[in-house]
Write a protein that holds these residues in place. Sequence first.
Motif, short mmCIF file in Angstrom:
data_model
loop_
_atom_site.label_atom_id
_atom_site.label_comp_id
_atom_site.label_asym_id
_atom_site.label_seq_id
_atom_site.Cartn_x
_atom_site.Cartn_y
_atom_site.Cartn_z
N MET A 28 35.63 37.50 -71.28
CA MET A 28 36.22 38.14 -72.51
C MET A 28 37.28 39.30 -72.43
N ASP A 29 38.20 38.96 -71.60
CA ASP A 29 39.35 40.20 -71.64
C ASP A 29 40.38 39.63 -71.96
N HIS A 30 40.60 38.64 -72.89
CA HIS A 30 41.65 38.22 -73.65
C HIS A 30 42.50 39.09 -74.60
N GLY A 31 41.54 39.69 -75.27
CA GLY A 31 42.27 40.75 -76.21
C GLY A 31 43.26 41.42 -75.63
N PHE A 32 42.83 42.03 -74.44
CA PHE A 32 43.87 42.70 -73.55
C PHE A 32 44.87 42.13 -72.81
N GLU A 33 44.38 40.95 -72.18
CA GLU A 33 45.38 40.39 -71.12
C GLU A 33 46.34 39.35 -71.92
N HIS A 34 45.81 38.55 -72.98
CA HIS A 34 46.92 37.87 -73.63
C HIS A 34 47.27 38.23 -75.23
N GLY A 35 46.31 39.07 -75.80
CA GLY A 35 46.38 39.67 -77.28
C GLY A 35 45.59 38.89 -78.13
N VAL A 63 28.51 37.75 -68.00
CA VAL A 63 29.42 37.90 -69.15
C VAL A 63 30.55 38.95 -68.33
N MET A 64 31.71 38.60 -68.58
CA MET A 64 32.80 39.65 -68.03
C MET A 64 33.37 40.15 -69.03
N MET A 65 33.75 41.67 -69.09
CA MET A 65 34.31 42.35 -69.88
C MET A 65 35.14 43.55 -69.32
N ALA A 155 41.23 35.90 -57.52
CA ALA A 155 42.15 35.47 -56.44
C ALA A 155 43.05 34.53 -57.05
N TYR A 156 44.34 35.30 -57.78
CA TYR A 156 45.14 34.30 -58.47
C TYR A 156 46.36 34.39 -57.74
N PRO A 157 46.88 33.40 -56.86
CA PRO A 157 48.11 33.41 -56.38
C PRO A 157 49.19 33.09 -57.37
N ARG A 158 50.16 33.74 -57.65
CA ARG A 158 51.28 33.86 -58.46
C ARG A 158 52.73 34.49 -57.91
N GLY A 159 53.69 33.94 -57.99
CA GLY A 159 54.87 34.85 -57.77
C GLY A 159 55.87 33.77 -57.25
N ILE A 190 34.21 34.68 -56.03
CA ILE A 190 35.73 34.44 -56.03
C ILE A 190 35.91 33.64 -57.42
N LYS A 191 37.02 34.11 -57.87
CA LYS A 191 37.23 33.12 -59.38
C LYS A 191 38.71 32.56 -59.09
N THR A 192 38.79 31.35 -59.28
CA THR A 192 40.24 30.99 -59.00
C THR A 192 40.61 29.59 -59.89
N LEU A 215 35.09 28.55 -60.90
CA LEU A 215 36.72 28.02 -61.41
C LEU A 215 36.87 29.14 -62.65
N SER A 216 38.04 29.27 -62.56
CA SER A 216 38.56 30.06 -63.75
C SER A 216 38.91 28.82 -64.91
N GLY A 217 38.48 29.12 -65.88
CA GLY A 217 38.26 28.16 -67.13
C GLY A 217 39.69 27.44 -67.43
N GLY A 218 40.60 28.43 -67.98
CA GLY A 218 42.11 27.85 -68.37
C GLY A 218 42.10 27.52 -69.73
N ALA A 219 43.09 27.01 -70.28
CA ALA A 219 43.38 26.89 -71.63
C ALA A 219 42.29 25.92 -72.08
N VAL A 243 33.81 30.77 -64.69
CA VAL A 243 34.10 31.77 -65.59
C VAL A 243 34.89 31.35 -66.73
N VAL A 244 34.36 31.33 -67.82
CA VAL A 244 34.94 30.63 -68.97
C VAL A 244 35.37 31.34 -70.14
N GLY A 245 36.58 31.33 -70.69
CA GLY A 245 36.82 32.29 -71.72
C GLY A 245 37.22 31.34 -72.87
N ARG A 246 38.36 30.93 -73.17
CA ARG A 246 39.07 30.26 -74.09
C ARG A 246 38.34 29.17 -74.47
N ASN A 247 37.77 28.17 -73.53
CA ASN A 247 37.19 26.87 -73.83
C ASN A 247 35.85 27.21 -74.41
O1 FBP Z 1 45.96 32.94 -66.45
P1 FBP Z 1 46.31 33.95 -67.36
O2 FBP Z 1 47.15 33.46 -68.54
O3 FBP Z 1 46.65 35.20 -66.56
O4 FBP Z 1 44.62 33.99 -67.83
C1 FBP Z 1 43.85 35.10 -67.37
C2 FBP Z 1 42.56 34.79 -68.38
O5 FBP Z 1 41.82 33.86 -68.02
C3 FBP Z 1 40.64 34.30 -67.63
O6 FBP Z 1 40.89 34.77 -65.90
C4 FBP Z 1 39.66 33.51 -67.57
O7 FBP Z 1 39.53 33.04 -68.73
P2 FBP Z 1 39.87 31.48 -69.56
O8 FBP Z 1 38.84 30.72 -69.10
O9 FBP Z 1 40.21 31.70 -70.92
O10 FBP Z 1 41.02 30.94 -68.74
C5 FBP Z 1 40.46 35.63 -68.11
O11 FBP Z 1 39.46 36.43 -67.54
C6 FBP Z 1 41.72 36.07 -68.15
O12 FBP Z 1 41.86 37.12 -69.51
#
Ligand code: FBP
Length: 281
Positions: A28-35, A63-65, A155-159, A190-192, A215-219, A243-247
Amino acid sequence: MDAYQSVGIRRRMRRFFRRDGRALIFAMDHGFEHGPTDFEEHWEHVNPRIILRKVVRAGIDGVMMLPGLVRMAGDEVKPNVGLMIKLTSKTNLRPKDDQLLQSQLGYVEDAIKLGADAVAATVYWGSPQEDVMMRQFAEIASYAHDLGFPVVQFAYPRGPYINEKYGRKEDYRVVMYGARAAVESGADMIKTYWTGSRESFAKVVDAAAGVPVLLSGGAKAENPVDFLNLVWEVIEAGGAGAVVGRNIFQRENPEPFIKALLRVVHRNEDPEEAAKAEGLL
Ligand SMILES: O=P(O)(O)OC[C@H]1O[C@](O)(COP(=O)(O)O)[C@@H](O)[C@@H]1O
């Protein structure tokens, strides 16, 4: 004899992982990371107390915050639930190019004061700003380890070079590289991203060489069974959970969904059976 810190790290890891070595963690860090718009589907969940009460009641393992939400609502996270505090973040309001950087917004000392069981930080491997996040992670990890705290790496590869060379950040060669970089930089969990198949995700797990991969949950998946199936594949591939947020918080009634997820993660239950048992079908 073990050093005190090693004992602390092991004990704190167990606050997230059950005896089976698996965990389901709510993000639950979405209020900050996504709005806050991320909460518009079920607006009452913008209130951290309301959603935390539900996820804790459903039996979540951790829980992650970010630090400020823990300050406001951390007492909803009962002592038998692992508390992970993330110390880096970014807003979605930044110019696009600057979104390949996570900045430090809290310190290991803050996490200790707030009662954390683990600290977390994101590294966008492959970002033009990779160097900054590597140093940030090294500083957090070194200090947290000294004090007996496990360190989680998102660990989120992107670029741009990843897109050019591999086409997509979810290519298993990219995700596996990020997981390995996380291990070699000292991560304890690791969360990916999901790589698209059980076979390819198993390679990510191999590359992590024994460090638990979550696993990073996703949309949000509209059909809950689709997401249960995804988590089942992660477990079959040797993953340690999710680790699941939006789902979770974008569902009107997250409790039966979390219970079904727990069946899949901890009991290897067939996703459809788990969904039926919790009244989702
Ligand atoms: O891929 P993005 O848009 O950067 O998402 C990052 C968000 O996904 C998470 O890593 C996991 O949450 P979700 O399960 O909603 O994807 C959050 O901690 C973070 O806010």
